[in-house]
Design an enzyme around this catalytic site. Structure first.
Site, short mmCIF file in Angstrom:
data_model
loop_
_atom_site.label_atom_id
_atom_site.label_comp_id
_atom_site.label_asym_id
_atom_site.label_seq_id
_atom_site.Cartn_x
_atom_site.Cartn_y
_atom_site.Cartn_z
NE ARG A 164 -77.52 -13.95 -52.82
CZ ARG A 164 -76.75 -13.18 -53.58
NH1 ARG A 164 -76.74 -11.87 -53.40
NH2 ARG A 164 -76.01 -13.70 -54.54
CB SER A 239 -76.31 -20.32 -53.61
OG SER A 239 -75.72 -19.95 -54.82
CD GLU A 340 -79.18 -17.67 -51.13
OE1 GLU A 340 -77.94 -17.57 -51.20
OE2 GLU A 340 -79.92 -17.61 -52.12
#
Ligand SMILES: Cc1cc2nc3c(=O)[nH]c(=O)nc-3n(C[C@H](O)[C@H](O)[C@H](O)COP(=O)(O)OP(=O)(O)OC[C@H]3O[C@@H](n4cnc5c(N)ncnc54)[C@H](O)[C@@H]3O)c2cc1C
Length: 345
Positions: A164, A239, A340
């Site tokens: 990520r 998420s 995130e």
């Protein structure tokens, strides 16, 4: 360039937060990218790029120019003995692009079906799901460098992809991606490395069933629709926290204290030393947050990793809830959760 003054971004972020962009510019042509940067520089104003707004927490109005990436186009650039090279412009919808490649007969992106957002944002956080990351199929991209005022081409190594993460996350106001090119192997093989997919197709370590890319695409869509809330119905950004990565030593300690701990050993090139990825959703769930509601924001009742806006909530309220979760997880497990989505506050 079409510019809207004090425009609401409510329908341009998947949480549905009602914040304003001082000047919302619709970027529909590649040449409008340098024009936007030039205009912002002349006005001594800030600029920000938005794709589909599916990885954002907008906690305040955004000053200056907000460029909404809407450049369209997709094509087969070339083919070699081993690969098809497919390019899409940054404003293409990611899922539509994946579906288009399959319909054209190019397999390889099917595990990444139904991820919201644009093609241009896909390398920014190296999107990944069901055993595949953009890094695995990435060839190159074109971006405008706002610092040098030049167009630049990035190959895979230049992007410094990790879990990520990419070089772009570390230079948030420098590069504007205009197009991305993917290399899809002609010798396609089903990627059923993700346990849930393998189970769905009765795949085992010794035998991989014959399965088509289209069947994987359909299955991924089915699983995702059952698991994740549709942002059109319940505001969310997928998420909300990264799955934390811990050392083997910390993992052993945690596993002793919490035998049910959900963790996966990492064996990717990014992690030379033995390390473990913890399921952040499990940690949050164990702190009692699943289905928890704090005013208009809360934690999704089917998956504790997803924070939601029940309607009328604000980015500030959501960040307060995120902070409370981080604190409880830290107290109970001594593990720091990191957020995130990109935060504007
Ligand atoms: C229901 C749901 C499920 C999700 N599932 C997943 C998943 O499985 N895996 C996963 O990895 N992610 C997932 N996400 C997160 C999200 O879909 C991805 O991060 C996606 O790539 C974001 O794209 P976007 O166009 O919406 O980017 P935005 O949210 O608009 O922007 C994200 C960041 O990228 C920057 N940016 C956007 N476009 C450009 C550009 N052209 N040039 C330079 N910078 C740019 C923005 O400035 C911002 O910093 C999910 C989100 C939702 C809502």
């Amino acid at each position: 360039m079409k510019t809207d003054l004090n425009a609401t971004l409510r329908s341009h972020n998947t949480f549905g937060f009602d914040v304003l962009a001082e000047r919302l510019v619709h970027i529909t042509d590649r040449q409008e990218i340098p024009a936007l940067v030039d205009k912002a520089n002349k006005d001594k104003a800030a600029w920000t790029i938005l794709g589909g707004g599916s990885n954002l927490v907008l906690a305040k109005n955004i000053p200056g120019y907000v460029g909404l990436m809407a450049i369209k186009g997709r094509r087969l650039v070339k083919e070699t003995d081993s690969h098809f090279y497919l390019e899409a412009m940054a404003g293409e919808n990611w899922h539509d692009f994946v579906a288009w490649t399959l319909n054209q007969g190019y397999a390889g992106l099917e595990n990444l079906a139904l991820i919201p957002g644009t093609v241009g944002a896909s390398p920014i956080q190296n999107i990944g799901a069901y055993g595949l990351e953009v890094a695995h199929v990435f060839d190159s991209l074109e971006a405008f460098d706002a610092q040098t005022q030049e167009w630049v081409r990035f190959n895979k190594a230049d992007c410094q992809f990790a879990y990520r993460d990419s070089v772009f996350k570390h230079h948030p106001h420098r590069y504007i991606v205009s197009s991305v090119c993917f290399a899809l192997p002609k010798q396609w093989q089903a990627n059923l490395s993700y346990a849930e997919l393998a189970k769905a197709f009765n795949s085992t370590a010794s035998a991989t069933p014959s399965v088509t890319a289209l069947a994987i695409f359909d299955k991924v869509c089915e699983i995702r629709q059952a698991k994740l809330p549709d942002p059109q119905v319940l505001g969310n950004a997928g998420s909300f926290f990264h799955n934390p990565i811990v050392s083997n030593e910390q993992y052993v300690q945690l596993k002793q204290a919490f035998p049910q701990l959900v963790a996966y050993e990492l064996s990717t090139p990014f992690h030379q030393v033995k390390a473990w990825k913890l399921a952040a959703g499990w940690l949050i769930d164990q702190c009692g947050f699943k289905g928890y509601r704090q005013g208009a924001v809360g934690v999704y009742d089917k998956q504790a990793l997803v924070l939601v806006n029940h309607g009328g909530g604000t980015g500030e309220q959501l960040l307060q809830l995120a902070q409370d979760i981080q604190q409880k997880v830290q107290e109970k497990f001594k593990v720091q959760l990191t957020i995130e989505p990109v935060i504007f506050q």
